[in-house]
Motif scaffolding. Structure first.
Motif, PDB file in Angstrom:
ATOM      1  N   ARG A 147      22.684 -17.620 -28.599  1.00 48.36           N
ATOM      2  CA  ARG A 147      23.076 -16.398 -27.779  1.00 48.36           C
ATOM      3  C   ARG A 147      21.883 -15.818 -27.251  1.00 48.36           C
ATOM      4  O   ARG A 147      20.831 -15.644 -28.044  1.00 48.36           O
ATOM      5  CB  ARG A 147      23.832 -15.676 -28.572  1.00 48.36           C
ATOM      6  CG  ARG A 147      25.251 -15.808 -28.957  1.00 48.36           C
ATOM      7  CD  ARG A 147      26.235 -15.801 -27.843  1.00 48.36           C
ATOM      8  NE  ARG A 147      27.494 -16.183 -28.134  1.00 48.36           N
ATOM      9  CZ  ARG A 147      28.617 -15.582 -28.610  1.00 48.36           C
ATOM     10  NH1 ARG A 147      28.488 -14.116 -28.684  1.00 48.36           N
ATOM     11  NH2 ARG A 147      29.664 -16.223 -28.939  1.00 48.36           N
ATOM     12  N   GLY A 148      21.851 -15.409 -26.109  1.00 50.03           N
ATOM     13  CA  GLY A 148      20.602 -14.582 -25.495  1.00 50.03           C
ATOM     14  C   GLY A 148      20.907 -14.229 -24.123  1.00 50.03           C
ATOM     15  O   GLY A 148      21.600 -14.712 -23.335  1.00 50.03           O
ATOM     16  N   ASP A 149      19.865 -13.349 -23.702  1.00 48.45           N
ATOM     17  CA  ASP A 149      20.122 -12.707 -22.184  1.00 48.45           C
ATOM     18  C   ASP A 149      18.991 -13.608 -21.397  1.00 48.45           C
ATOM     19  O   ASP A 149      17.870 -13.468 -21.416  1.00 48.45           O
ATOM     20  CB  ASP A 149      19.904 -11.339 -22.196  1.00 48.45           C
ATOM     21  CG  ASP A 149      19.755 -10.610 -20.752  1.00 48.45           C
ATOM     22  OD1 ASP A 149      20.030 -11.545 -19.982  1.00 48.45           O
ATOM     23  OD2 ASP A 149      19.702  -9.422 -20.701  1.00 48.45           O
ATOM     24  N   ALA A 153       5.421 -18.349 -19.620  1.00 44.49           N
ATOM     25  CA  ALA A 153       4.288 -18.127 -20.770  1.00 44.49           C
ATOM     26  C   ALA A 153       3.214 -19.358 -20.487  1.00 44.49           C
ATOM     27  O   ALA A 153       3.453 -20.244 -19.785  1.00 44.49           O
ATOM     28  CB  ALA A 153       4.937 -18.753 -22.195  1.00 44.49           C
ATOM     29  N   SER A 154       2.137 -19.345 -21.399  1.00 51.12           N
ATOM     30  CA  SER A 154       1.010 -20.358 -20.997  1.00 51.12           C
ATOM     31  C   SER A 154       1.590 -21.728 -21.206  1.00 51.12           C
ATOM     32  O   SER A 154       1.142 -22.611 -20.423  1.00 51.12           O
ATOM     33  CB  SER A 154      -0.002 -19.725 -22.005  1.00 51.12           C
ATOM     34  OG  SER A 154       0.248 -19.915 -23.352  1.00 51.12           O
ATOM     35  N   THR A 155       2.435 -21.716 -22.188  1.00 53.04           N
ATOM     36  CA  THR A 155       3.134 -23.126 -22.507  1.00 53.04           C
ATOM     37  C   THR A 155       4.419 -23.447 -22.065  1.00 53.04           C
ATOM     38  O   THR A 155       4.852 -24.450 -22.068  1.00 53.04           O
ATOM     39  CB  THR A 155       3.346 -23.314 -24.160  1.00 53.04           C
ATOM     40  OG1 THR A 155       3.886 -22.010 -24.609  1.00 53.04           O
ATOM     41  CG2 THR A 155       1.867 -23.262 -24.816  1.00 53.04           C
ATOM     42  N   GLY A 156       4.790 -22.525 -20.898  1.00 49.29           N
ATOM     43  CA  GLY A 156       6.066 -22.947 -20.262  1.00 49.29           C
ATOM     44  C   GLY A 156       7.003 -21.552 -20.094  1.00 49.29           C
ATOM     45  O   GLY A 156       6.463 -20.856 -19.333  1.00 49.29           O
ATOM     46  N   TRP A 157       8.044 -21.650 -20.606  1.00 44.89           N
ATOM     47  CA  TRP A 157       9.038 -20.605 -20.216  1.00 44.89           C
ATOM     48  C   TRP A 157       9.574 -19.991 -21.639  1.00 44.89           C
ATOM     49  O   TRP A 157       9.737 -20.804 -22.757  1.00 44.89           O
ATOM     50  CB  TRP A 157      10.225 -21.047 -19.494  1.00 44.89           C
ATOM     51  CG  TRP A 157       9.637 -21.425 -18.265  1.00 44.89           C
ATOM     52  CD1 TRP A 157       9.218 -22.558 -17.629  1.00 44.89           C
ATOM     53  CD2 TRP A 157       9.400 -20.556 -17.104  1.00 44.89           C
ATOM     54  NE1 TRP A 157       8.809 -22.758 -16.347  1.00 44.89           N
ATOM     55  CE2 TRP A 157       8.829 -21.475 -15.936  1.00 44.89           C
ATOM     56  CE3 TRP A 157       9.827 -19.059 -16.664  1.00 44.89           C
ATOM     57  CZ2 TRP A 157       8.818 -20.859 -14.681  1.00 44.89           C
ATOM     58  CZ3 TRP A 157       9.366 -18.540 -15.594  1.00 44.89           C
ATOM     59  CH2 TRP A 157       9.228 -19.551 -14.351  1.00 44.89           C
ATOM     60  N   THR A 158       9.842 -18.718 -21.689  1.00 44.06           N
ATOM     61  CA  THR A 158      10.330 -17.930 -22.935  1.00 44.06           C
ATOM     62  C   THR A 158      11.314 -17.223 -22.607  1.00 44.06           C
ATOM     63  O   THR A 158      11.384 -16.574 -21.550  1.00 44.06           O
ATOM     64  CB  THR A 158       9.162 -17.061 -23.796  1.00 44.06           C
ATOM     65  OG1 THR A 158       8.105 -17.833 -23.833  1.00 44.06           O
ATOM     66  CG2 THR A 158       9.711 -16.389 -24.807  1.00 44.06           C
ATOM     67  N   VAL A 159      12.428 -17.060 -23.711  1.00 49.93           N
ATOM     68  CA  VAL A 159      13.593 -16.372 -23.519  1.00 49.93           C
ATOM     69  C   VAL A 159      13.994 -15.756 -24.781  1.00 49.93           C
ATOM     70  O   VAL A 159      13.629 -16.501 -25.858  1.00 49.93           O
ATOM     71  CB  VAL A 159      14.663 -17.293 -22.886  1.00 49.93           C
ATOM     72  CG1 VAL A 159      15.348 -18.095 -24.079  1.00 49.93           C
ATOM     73  CG2 VAL A 159      15.849 -16.348 -22.194  1.00 49.93           C
ATOM     74  N   GLY A 167      15.588 -14.753 -32.031  1.00 49.35           N
ATOM     75  CA  GLY A 167      14.172 -14.588 -31.590  1.00 49.35           C
ATOM     76  C   GLY A 167      13.921 -15.227 -30.419  1.00 49.35           C
ATOM     77  O   GLY A 167      14.855 -15.787 -29.414  1.00 49.35           O
ATOM     78  N   PRO A 168      12.653 -15.050 -29.894  1.00 49.63           N
ATOM     79  CA  PRO A 168      12.030 -15.721 -28.906  1.00 49.63           C
ATOM     80  C   PRO A 168      12.001 -17.363 -28.873  1.00 49.63           C
ATOM     81  O   PRO A 168      11.882 -17.815 -29.870  1.00 49.63           O
ATOM     82  CB  PRO A 168      10.745 -15.207 -28.447  1.00 49.63           C
ATOM     83  CG  PRO A 168      10.302 -14.666 -29.793  1.00 49.63           C
ATOM     84  CD  PRO A 168      11.561 -14.271 -30.637  1.00 49.63           C
TER      85      PRO A 168
END
Ligand SMILES: Cc1cc2nc3c(=O)[nH]c(=O)nc-3n(C[C@H](O)[C@H](O)[C@H](O)COP(=O)(O)OP(=O)(O)OC[C@H]3O[C@@H](n4cnc5c(N)ncnc54)[C@H](O)[C@@H]3O)c2cc1C
Length: 413
Positions: free
Chosen positions: A220-222, A229-235, A240-241
Motif C-alpha cells: 500500500r502506498g501513495d 533517486a540516484s539509483t532509480g525511483w523511490t515511492v 517505508g520507502p
C-alpha cells in the motif's frame, strides 16, 4: 537480466503489467493506495471486447454533435461548468476523429485488440479463473428498424474486414436468443467473439493471486510520492520507502496526478460512467447495449449491472447520476427490473486520450520511467495486451506489435 521494478496502480492494467514483468523474472512490487481492482477495473461492464476494432470517435455529423450539446440523448451527459477547461482536449479529440486520421487509428487499434482474447486466455488459465468467464458474446441492440438496419450493414462490413463473427438477429431471432427480454427491440447484432466476465473486480483479484503466487509483492502506498533517486525511483509505502531501478505508471484516470508534475502535457480527459446492480428475474444471458438509450445491461454475480454512457465532467466532481435514473426507466422496458442491490450508484471514470490510443512506452524525459495508461473504453479488454507490450519494451525486445502508435513520444513537440 533481472531488474527491480515498481508498478504504480493495481487496476487491470497495473496488475497485468506487474504480472507480465514478474513472469519475465523481474523483482516486481505493485503499489496501490488501496486493495487491487477496486476502481474502474471493478465497475465496468466486464466485456473482453474482441470486436472493438474501432475506438469510440467524437461524432463528426453536426446533427449528432447538436444532439449532445442540447443533451437530447442519454448516451452522453456533461457538466457545463467543466466545458471551458475540457474544450482544448475535446477539440483535439474531434480533430483526431476526422475520417483519414481515424482510419489510421483503427488500423493501429485493431492490431492491438486482436490479441486481447489470447492474452487474457493465458492468464485466465494460469489463474484458474474459468468460472468467471462466459464465451457467448454480447448484443448491440436497437429499438427502431432504420438504425438497426444501418448498424447491421456496418457491422457486417467491419466483421468481414477484421475476421469477426457477428450474427444479425431480427426481432424473432433476438427473442429466441434472449427469452428474458420484453418485446421492445427491433433487433440486435450479436458479437460472438467477445468474452464476458461475471465479476470484473474478481478477475483482477485472481490475477493478483497469481502474481503473488509467482513471487510478486504488493504494497500500500501513495504513487504521487514517486521521486527520482540516484539509483532509480523511490515511492513511499505503508512499510517505508521502496526504491527500484524502473517504475511503471499504470494509474488509469489518476495518471495525470503524476505525469503533470513530471512535466508531461498529455491530452487526457475522463468519460465518467455509473453502474448499479438490480435483482432481475428472469436474468438475461448476454450483456445487451441499448444503443439508442445509451445503457448496457450486464448480467453479473451481484445482479443485473446497469452501466451508463459517457459523462464529460471533472474527474473529482460530485456524482450526478441523471443518466442512470433514465437508464433505469429504459431498462425496465426491456427486463423485469427489481430492487437495486446497493443504496447508491457506483461512479468511475474511463481514462481517455484525445487520439483514442493508450499511452504505452518509455517516458521521453525520464530515465527508466514507463507509462501504461489511457485505455478509455477498453482497459479491461486490453490490460494483458499492453502489459505484454510494455514488458517487451522494458526488456529491450522487438515487441509483438508495432509500438509506435502508442509511444508517449507522439505528444512531444
Ligand atoms: C461504466 C464503464 C463500463 C466499462 N466497460 C468496459 C468493458 O466492458 N470492457 C472494457 O474493456 N473496458 C470497460 N470500461 C473501461 C475500463 O474499465 C477501464 O479502461 C479500465 O478499468 C482502466 O483500468 P486501469 O487499470 O487503467 O485503471 P483503474 O482500474 O482505475 O486502476 C487505477 C488504480 O490506480 C490506483 N491509484 C490511483 N491513484 C493512486 C495513488 N495516488 N497512489 C496509489 N494508487 C493509486 C487506484 O486505486 C486504482 O487501483 C468501462 C468503464 C466504465 C466506467
Amino acid at each position: 537480466m533481472t531488474k527491480d521494478i515498481l508498478v504504480l496502480g493495481a487496476g487491470m492494467v497495473g496488475v497485468c503489467t506487474a504480472l507480465a514483468l514478474r513472469q519475465r523474472g523481474h523483482a516486481v512490487v505493485l503499489v496501490d493506495r488501496q486493495a487491487p481492482g477496486k476502481e474502474t477495473s471493478y465497475g465496468n461492464a466486464g466485456i473482453i471486447q474482441r470486436e472493438a476494432v474501432q475506438p469510440y470517435a467524437f461524432p463528426r455529423e453536426w446533427m449528432a454533435v447538436l444532439r449532445v450539446i442540447t443533451r437530447q440523448g442519454n448516451d452522453v451527459h456533461y457538466h457545463p461548468g467543466a466545458l471551458a477547461s475540457l474544450l482544448p482536449t475535446l477539440a483535439r479529440y474531434w480533430r483526431e476523429s476526422a475520417p483519414t486520421r481515424y482510419a489510421g487509428t483503427v488500423t493501429a487499434y485493431s492490431a492491438l485488440i486482436r490479441h486481447c482474447l489470447t492474452e487474457h486466455d493465458r492468464l485466465i488459465t494460469l489463474a484458474g479463473a474459468q468460472d468467471l468467464v462466459s464465451k457467448s458474446g454480447w448484443l448491440q441492440a436497437y429499438r427502431r428498424n432504420l438504425p438497426f438496419e444501418q448498424a447491421a450493414r456496418a457491422a457486417t462490413t467491419v466483421a468481414q474486414e477484421h475476421g469477426l463473427d457477428c450474427r444479425i438477429l431480427d426481432r424473432a431471432g433476438l427473442a429466441a436468443t434472449e427469452p428474458a427480454l420484453h418485446d421492445a427491440l427491433a433487433g440486435a447484432i450479436h458479437w460472438r467473439d467477445p468474452w464476458t466476465i461475471a465479476d470484473p473486480g474478481e478477475l483482477v483479484n485472481r490475477y493478483v493471486t497469481l502474481f503473488e503466487s509467482e513471487g510478486g509483492i504488493i504494497r500500500r502506498g501513495d504513487a504521487t510520492t514517486l521521486k527520482q533517486a540516484s539509483t532509480g525511483w523511490t515511492v513511499t509505502t505503508d512499510d517505508g520507502p521502496l526504491t527500484a531501478a524502473h517504475a511503471v505508471i499504470a494509474l488509469g484516470p489518476w495518471a495525470p496526478a503524476l505525469t503533470k508534475p513530471l512535466g508531461y502535457r498529455f491530452p487526457l480527459f475522463v468519460k465518467r460512467g455509473y453502474h448499479r446492480h438490480y435483482a432481475v428475474e428472469p436474468m438475461p444471458k448476454l450483456p445487451l447495449l441499448d444503443v439508442e438509450n445509451g445503457l448496457m445491461l450486464a448480467p453479473m454475480k451481484r445482479g443485473l449491472r446497469l452501466t451508463t454512457g459517457a459523462e464529460f465532467a471533472h474527474h473529482d466532481a460530485a456524482p450526478t447520476p441523471v443518466q442512470l435514473v433514465r437508464a433505469e426507466r429504459y431498462a425496465s422496458e426491456l427486463v423485469q427490473l427489481g430492487e437495486p442491490v446497493e443504496p447508491t450508484p457506483w461512479l468511475g471514470a474511463r481514462p481517455c486520450v484525445a487520439d483514442m490510443k493508450p499511452i504505452v512506452g518509455r517516458a521521453p524525459h525520464h530515465r527508466d520511467l514507463w507509462f501504461n495508461f489511457g485505455h478509455a473504453h477498453q482497459g479491461f479488454t486490453l490490460g494483458p495486451a499492453t502489459a505484454r507490450l510494455v514488458a517487451e519494451l522494458i526488456d529491450g525486445e522487438t515487441p509483438y506489435i508495432d509500438p509506435l502508435p502508442y509511444d508517449p513520444i507522439r505528444f512531444e513537440g
